[in-house]
Design an enzyme around this catalytic site. Structure first.
Site, PDB file in Angstrom:
ATOM      1  N   ASN A  33      66.752 120.551  76.237  1.00  0.00           N
ATOM      2  CA  ASN A  33      67.862 121.405  76.328  1.00  0.00           C
ATOM      3  C   ASN A  33      68.417 120.911  74.712  1.00  0.00           C
ATOM      4  OD1 ASN A  33      66.889 118.020  75.277  1.00  0.00           O
ATOM      5  ND2 ASN A  33      69.222 117.667  74.909  1.00  0.00           N
ATOM      6  N   GLU A  35      71.104 121.866  71.295  1.00  0.00           N
ATOM      7  CA  GLU A  35      72.188 121.535  71.234  1.00  0.00           C
ATOM      8  C   GLU A  35      73.032 122.270  70.366  1.00  0.00           C
ATOM      9  OE1 GLU A  35      72.647 117.038  71.293  1.00  0.00           O
ATOM     10  OE2 GLU A  35      72.822 116.624  73.414  1.00  0.00           O
ATOM     11  N   CYS A  44      71.279 122.634  78.795  1.00  0.00           N
ATOM     12  CA  CYS A  44      70.814 122.181  79.587  1.00  0.00           C
ATOM     13  C   CYS A  44      69.072 122.039  79.360  1.00  0.00           C
ATOM     14  CB  CYS A  44      71.227 121.655  80.877  1.00  0.00           C
ATOM     15  SG  CYS A  44      72.749 120.588  80.542  1.00  0.00           S
ATOM     16  N   GLU A  46      67.257 121.931  82.040  1.00  0.00           N
ATOM     17  CA  GLU A  46      66.435 122.477  83.146  1.00  0.00           C
ATOM     18  C   GLU A  46      66.794 123.932  83.012  1.00  0.00           C
ATOM     19  OE1 GLU A  46      68.486 119.529  82.643  1.00  0.00           O
ATOM     20  OE2 GLU A  46      68.876 118.838  84.777  1.00  0.00           O
ATOM     21  N   CYS A  77      72.686 118.069  86.131  1.00  0.00           N
ATOM     22  CA  CYS A  77      74.222 118.436  85.918  1.00  0.00           C
ATOM     23  C   CYS A  77      74.988 118.560  86.598  1.00  0.00           C
ATOM     24  CB  CYS A  77      75.202 118.442  84.552  1.00  0.00           C
ATOM     25  SG  CYS A  77      74.471 120.475  84.276  1.00  0.00           S
ATOM     26  N   CYS A  80      74.007 123.015  86.201  1.00  0.00           N
ATOM     27  CA  CYS A  80      72.346 122.729  86.881  1.00  0.00           C
ATOM     28  C   CYS A  80      71.983 123.150  88.299  1.00  0.00           C
ATOM     29  CB  CYS A  80      71.110 121.884  86.182  1.00  0.00           C
ATOM     30  SG  CYS A  80      71.170 122.430  84.001  1.00  0.00           S
TER      31      CYS A  80
END
Ligand code: THU
Length: 126
Positions: A33, A35, A44, A46, A77, A80
């Site tokens: 991830n 940010e 993310c 993934e 999430c 994803c």
């Protein structure tokens, strides 16, 4: 995925996630991830791994592993899940908790009754 987690750039949430895709020909493509100060721009782990693979022209996968430092297994999430469903299909999704224990689910278990590109061609009833 556990190694990729070390590269997580998560200065806001401090929640580190790593992902690793296993390709059809047994390559491993990792992601973490990343940010952004405008939080919603965060990506993310993934999706980072999947987009990296697609960018390299890789389209077929056997599994994706997702690792976080959580007591329980990390749960990908919703965004994803849709991306895994669209771009990887029904593959093994290996969830790894902070004790390096694993739990394996299929994409279809994480996202049953998924929206797919097939819906785009469906005509309405009128
Ligand atoms: N995150 C992931 O990378 N993967 C998930 O499946 C869930 C959430 C990241 C996004 C954000 O950087 C942090 O975890 C907290 O939500």
């Amino acid at each position: 995925a556990i190694e990729a987690k070390q590269n997580a750039y998560a200065p806001y949430s401090n929640f580190r996630v790593g992902a690793a895709l296993l390709t059809e020909d047994d390559q491993i493509i990792t992601g973490c991830n990343v940010e952004i100060s405008s939080y919603s721009l965060t990506i993310c782990a993934e999706r980072n791994a999947i987009f990296k693979a697609y960018s390299d022209g890789i389209r077929k996968f056997k599994a994706i592993a997702v690792a976080a430092d959580t007591i329980d297994y990390i749960s990908p999430c919703g965004a994803c899940r849709q991306v895994i469903s669209d771009l990887c299909g029904d593959i093994d999704v290996i969830l790894i908790n902070g004790n390096n224990e694993t739990k394996i689910l299929r994409t279809q278990q994480l996202l049953p009754f998924a929206f797919t590109d097939k819906e785009l061609n469906k005509k309405d009833l009128s």
